[in-house]
Design an enzyme around this catalytic site. Sequence first.
Site: not given
Ligand code: EPU
Length: 439
Positions: A24-25, A98, A122, A313, A335
């Site tokens: 999914k990611n 997102r 989420c 996750d 995280v």
């Molecule tokens: N963060 C910031 N500012 C930003 C972006 C992120 O402060 O502009 C912070 C977030 O708040 C968080 C941390 O950085 O505390 C990590 O966020 P990250 O950007 O790594 O996460 P994401 O890209 O939004 C993806 C997955 C998530 C997974 C995370 C970590 C997707 C669509 N989502 O999210 O997946 O938990 O990476 O590996 O790829 C899930 O599958 O259930 C899920 C939530």
Amino acid sequence: MTDDVLSVHGGSPLHGEITVRGAKNLVPKAMVAALLGHEPSTLRNVPDISDVSIATGLLELHGVSVRPGAARGEVVLDPSKVEQANVTDVDTHAGASRIPILLCGPLLHRLGRAFIPDLGGCRIGDRPIDFHLGVLREFGAHVEKRPEGLYLEAPERLRGTKISLPYPSVGTTEQVLLTSVLAEGVTELRNAAIEPEIVDLIAVLQKMGAIITVQSDRVIRITGVDRLGGYVHQALPDRLETASWACAALATGGDVYVRGARQIDMMTFLNVFRRVGGAFEVHDGEGIRFWHPGGSLNAIPLETDVHPGFQTDWQQPLVVALTQASGLSIVHETVYENRLGFTEALVAMGATIQLYRECLGGTPCRFGQRNFRHSAVISGPAKLQAAKLVIPDLRGGFSYLIAALAAQGTSTVHGIDLIYRGYEDFLSKLAALGALVEQ
Ligand code: EPU
């Protein structure tokens, strides 16, 4: 009872075999990458989940044709009409996921402008997009935030730049990759995320003609090119779904063969699974069998982290299994600041879990000095009792299913639609494993 509610008769172990598909990611991001090419792309192993439907809708809206390929799970994406698309109802995608934020770079390259509606995903913390906007500005984009969403413009071709992330964010690393590949000159990204899904996205981009080097010190170097073609790619298997089923096997005292699971992306999880007392057997190129070998499970200290650490996750499903371990487990979530709230329902089911604001377990994290209950102490083993459960987020939702399956009695789980965001056909998979559930 509405369709969004599931009755789960708990107390019997899961036994049998299910198949995991593409991650999914990765899949929605690889679909967005097709927007950068001038030829059609083919993506294989695409799961039938709602995050893929959202990506499909968004891409179609921007003029990419998305149609099924010859084989099951194959999708063909043709971006040749993007310049002629008439984007009118992009607002219908506001708040759904997102993924839209990742369209910024590709749209700026192709059209010189982009509008991105307000984002969803989420509710597991604040989930800001400040890093994303910062990097887009560094490439030379003009970004304006308005209540309805983001307006972006690139008056000139975007330029490669040197970026150092404050935290190895997955989404921001993807943002940089999808923007830099067609930018002018070289981009150097420091403190990048290096999750397996990111490495797979890099493989997709390389097939399209991009030049990307990944160093072992979280530095990624991208040399911009003038044009990209299409790709043919098999998405890597979903290591998060795999771990969810593994934890379901452990928590229910069962035995589940996950066809399609791959060891290399899951080594950290497998080490922890073994320390807790779970057994597994890797069948190269085929799958992984996970089971509870009998006897008691071991309590452990655990800290989530960016890859190669223990993926956040994986945390929620594992916590359910840890309620069945003997002794005190300590879980430090580093995280997301708010990914332990789901434990309240487990406590209502009879688990003993206390949340703390402190960083328990040794390593201070970004949330230590702030007011977030991001550490948990779990005391087990607990006899879980059935309850009415309302799903808070994707992984928390699957974890509630596991808890309901491990509990005595019949639980009702409300809001199961959220689980379809990341788990293909999970009701059939539950049935295949002998779970007693009714909709
Ligand atoms: N963060 C910031 N500012 C930003 C972006 C992120 O402060 O502009 C912070 C977030 O708040 C968080 C941390 O950085 O505390 C990590 O966020 P990250 O950007 O790594 O996460 P994401 O890209 O939004 C993806 C997955 C998530 C997974 C995370 C970590 C997707 C669509 N989502 O999210 O997946 O938990 O990476 O590996 O790829 C899930 O599958 O259930 C899920 C939530």
